[in-house]
Write a protein that holds these residues in place. Structure first.
Motif, PDB file in Angstrom:
ATOM      1  N   PHE A 272       0.842  -1.200   0.000  1.00  8.35           N
ATOM      2  CA  PHE A 272       0.000   0.000   0.000  1.00  8.35           C
ATOM      3  C   PHE A 272       0.877   1.250   0.000  1.00  8.35           C
ATOM      4  N   ALA A 273       0.377   2.316  -0.627  1.00  2.88           N
ATOM      5  CA  ALA A 273       1.142   3.561  -0.674  1.00  2.88           C
ATOM      6  C   ALA A 273       0.794   4.509   0.462  1.00  2.88           C
ATOM      7  N   ASN A 274      -0.389   4.352   1.072  1.00  2.37           N
ATOM      8  CA  ASN A 274      -0.704   5.215   2.214  1.00  2.37           C
ATOM      9  C   ASN A 274      -0.184   4.621   3.525  1.00  2.37           C
ATOM     10  N   ALA A 299       3.199   4.519  -9.176  1.00  3.73           N
ATOM     11  CA  ALA A 299       3.359   4.521  -7.719  1.00  3.73           C
ATOM     12  C   ALA A 299       2.022   4.930  -7.113  1.00  3.73           C
ATOM     13  N   GLY A 300       1.639   4.275  -6.033  1.00  2.00           N
ATOM     14  CA  GLY A 300       0.281   4.376  -5.523  1.00  2.00           C
ATOM     15  C   GLY A 300      -0.160   5.755  -5.063  1.00  2.00           C
ATOM     16  N   PHE A 301      -1.462   6.003  -5.216  1.00  2.80           N
ATOM     17  CA  PHE A 301      -2.132   7.228  -4.776  1.00  2.80           C
ATOM     18  C   PHE A 301      -1.471   8.482  -5.370  1.00  2.80           C
ATOM     19  N   ASP A 304       2.295  12.928  -3.544  1.00  5.26           N
ATOM     20  CA  ASP A 304       2.828  13.220  -2.213  1.00  5.26           C
ATOM     21  C   ASP A 304       3.191  11.948  -1.470  1.00  5.26           C
ATOM     22  N   LEU A 305       2.550  10.847  -1.800  1.00  2.00           N
ATOM     23  CA  LEU A 305       2.872   9.554  -1.195  1.00  2.00           C
ATOM     24  C   LEU A 305       3.637   8.666  -2.178  1.00  2.00           C
ATOM     25  N   PRO A 483      16.002   5.693   5.623  1.00  2.00           N
ATOM     26  CA  PRO A 483      15.019   6.595   5.014  1.00  2.00           C
ATOM     27  C   PRO A 483      13.650   6.425   5.665  1.00  2.00           C
ATOM     28  N   ILE A 484      12.732   7.335   5.327  1.00  2.00           N
ATOM     29  CA  ILE A 484      11.424   7.396   5.975  1.00  2.00           C
ATOM     30  C   ILE A 484      10.325   6.967   5.017  1.00  2.00           C
ATOM     31  N   CYS A 485       9.421   6.127   5.502  1.00  3.80           N
ATOM     32  CA  CYS A 485       8.212   5.750   4.777  1.00  3.80           C
ATOM     33  C   CYS A 485       7.031   6.368   5.527  1.00  3.80           C
ATOM     34  N   MET A 486       6.408   7.378   4.924  1.00  3.49           N
ATOM     35  CA  MET A 486       5.307   8.085   5.588  1.00  3.49           C
ATOM     36  C   MET A 486       4.000   7.316   5.421  1.00  3.49           C
ATOM     37  N   ALA A 487       3.287   7.120   6.526  1.00  4.59           N
ATOM     38  CA  ALA A 487       1.942   6.550   6.499  1.00  4.59           C
ATOM     39  C   ALA A 487       0.967   7.696   6.754  1.00  4.59           C
ATOM     40  N   LYS A 488       0.237   8.078   5.703  1.00  2.00           N
ATOM     41  CA  LYS A 488      -0.591   9.283   5.759  1.00  2.00           C
ATOM     42  C   LYS A 488      -1.821   9.098   4.883  1.00  2.00           C
TER      43      LYS A 488
END
Length: 556
Positions: A272-274, A299-301, A304-305, A483-488
């Protein structure tokens, strides 16, 4: 116009062996799953690894709305259009998850006359990859609890177990559970919960691994719990990574299918991308780049994601250098971003478009931050007026982005000709100067703030106490340079899904930071995002059926 599934069921597919020959794959390099699906034997890499890479084209989009954007449809349609122009093109996309398929989304293999087929197989069990991922994840969960039950030789603190279970279905009742009830023989009672399979670290690892041995090594690094004295316990400590990799021996192989127009497609992996990083596997993409001159991936959504993670995670890990990016938008979705309700989108409204086009503008600006030239694809609807389309064209040109009308939903590859030409012109005329957004030596807080300020447009970030403690602990453990994977939420540039358009004057709240040591990133969970979705009041499953002849209806 026929429904997606009716169009797909009427498709004239080529045997997968013929599709493979189009891109130079040999019959003994395929492992067929019936007549129209195949996995690619990993030995093919040794034959192809020294070939030059083709051009990598990313398709992303504005923030999604109920009006629909059609990002995967444009991805498939662009690949078909390039093939129709005589180019050696391939498509590389993610596998759909059963949860959204039976929830809100329905099928997720493209739409109209720009679809991957066999559509029913791709959307349902396909080649069993998601079941293998769920099984490998479940094996590790079972071995963890068994270790605690069988004398707890690793000194695991049951209150500090961080590894949750997964299932590939939207099931909100499983978000928080109690396990181990029933007496001493049934295990140690403790709180646990389920995420959806596409949020599993096993899924992320599949899509980021370079080969089977890298997959196994990454599995061994998964942190599942902590000891009573605060030390991490890994899958390697549980001696689980070998058996997990064994379960994934076929799932790691990319899946080859085709589009309605017989363009070759790799469909492999589906985080999932979110929640996770939202891209198909590195293995499928790097193999496609050796087989084709033009590889179209998505790339999903919204950008920004999906696009941010594609650039900062997938491209960083794999060393990919994308040559162009397509930002998909619709007049309808932009007007919804401008404050119109879904039932008001059919009438011309330039004022609403003026208010909503700022969402598209932000995403175009963001692509520039990564140094990749962009073209905007307007996925055309019958209700779009000439004045509305011209308004978007002028606004995008002011930002330095070309615009192409896209009608692949109704016309297939023929409807993507203008977009394909502009993408080719972009690749020829504008050199990509791809760069990642941030360097890894920044602190965890600084990397999250960089994404929030630069990509979302936030004024800053609020870190809840739990997030602050986690970041401190991970830094001390040596994981601070990940690195950072944002869940938003996918619906807004903010962490509040109701704030559409291009909000200003807001902050992002990070309530939790999770470690995905095997995947190689930290997950920052913002706002009210859930790692286990729920079904809507009337799930898509209620419209689905199958008859005595095996004909499926209602999948989309």
């Amino acid at each position: 116009m026929k429904s997606d599934i009716e169009i797909a069921q009427a498709a004239v597919m080529k045997p997968i062996v013929e599709v493979a020959k189009q891109i130079g794959l040999q019959e003994d390099e395929l492992e067929s799953y019936g007549k129209y699906k195949a996995k690619i034997n990993l030995s093919v890499w040794n034959r192809l690894k020294d070939k030059p890479n083709g051009n990598l084209i990313l398709v992303t989009a504005i923030n999604p709305t109920p009006a629909g954007e059609g990002k995967t449809t444009v991805t498939v349609g662009l690949g078909q259009a390039l093939s129709k122009m005589g180019k050696k093109a391939m498509i590389a996309v993610r596998e759909p998850s059963l949860g959204p398929c039976f929830g809100v989304k329905g099928g997720a293999a493209g739409g109209g006359y720009a679809q991957c087929v066999p559509m029913e197989d791709i959307n349902l069990h396909f080649t069993g990859d998601f079941h293998a991922i769920t099984s490998a994840h479940s094996l590790l969960a079972a071995m963890l609890d068994n270790s605690i039950q069988q004398g707890n030789l690793l000194n695991i603190d049951p209150r500090q177990v961080v590894f949750r279970r997964v299932v590939d279905m939207n099931d909100r009742a499983l978000r928080k559970i109690i396990i181990g009830l029933g007496g001493t023989k049934e295990g140690i009672p403790r709180e646990n919960g389920y995420d959806i399979t596409v949020a599993s670290e096993v899924m992320a690892i599949l899509c980021l691994a370079s080969d089977l041995m890298d997959l196994k090594a990454r599995f061994g690094k998964i942190v599942v719990a902590y000891t009573y004295d605060g030390k991490p316990v890994t899958a390697h400590d549980l001696e689980a990574e070998g058996a997990m990799a064994l379960l994934m021996k076929d799932a790691i192989k990319p899946n080859l299918v085709q589009t309605l127009e017989n363009t070759p497609v790799f469909v492999h992996g589906g985080p999932f991308a979110n929640i996770a990083h939202g891209c198909n596997s590195i293995m499928a993409t790097k193999l496609a780049l050796k087989l084709a001159d033009y590889v179209v991936t998505e790339a999903g959504f919204g950008a920004d994601l999906g696009a941010e993670k594609f650039f900062d995670l997938k491209c960083r890990f794999a060393g990919f250098k994308p040559g162009a990016v397509v930002v998909v938008a619709t007049v309808r979705a932009l007007k919804m971003n401008g404050g119109l309700a879904k039932d008001q989108l059919g009438a011309e409204d330039l004022a609403a478009l003026e208010r909503g086009v700022v969402n598209l503008e932000k995403h175009i600006e963001n692509m520039g931050k990564f140094g990749v030239p962009a073209v905007v694809a307007i996925n055309r609807f019958p209700t779009d007026t000439d004045a509305e389309l011209e308004f978007i064209r002028k606004r995008c040109q002011e930002l330095g982005a070309e615009v192409a009308l896209c009608e692949v939903f109704t016309k297939g590859g023929e409807g993507g000709g203008e977009l394909a030409e502009k993408v080719l012109d972009l690749l020829d005329s504008k050199k990509s100067n791809f760069k990642v957004l941030y360097e890894l030596d920044l602190s965890i807080e600084a990397k999250i703030e960089k994404i929030a300020k630069e990509i979302y447009g936030a004024d800053g970030v609020n870190f809840d106490k739990a997030a602050q403690l986690s970041m401190k602990k991970y830094t001390e453990m040596g994981y601070g340079n990940m690195p950072i994977c944002m869940a938003k939420t996918q619906y807004s540039l903010t962490d509040d899904q109701t704030r559409l358009g291009r909000p200003v004057g807001f902050t992002i709240t990070v309530r939790e930071v999770r470690l995905s040591a095997g995947a190689g990133f930290l997950v920052a969970i913002t706002g009210a995002i859930m790692t286990m979705p729920g079904l809507p009041k009337r799930p898509a499953a209620m419209r689905m059926d199958i008859d005595a002849d095996g004909i499926i209806t209602g999948l989309f």
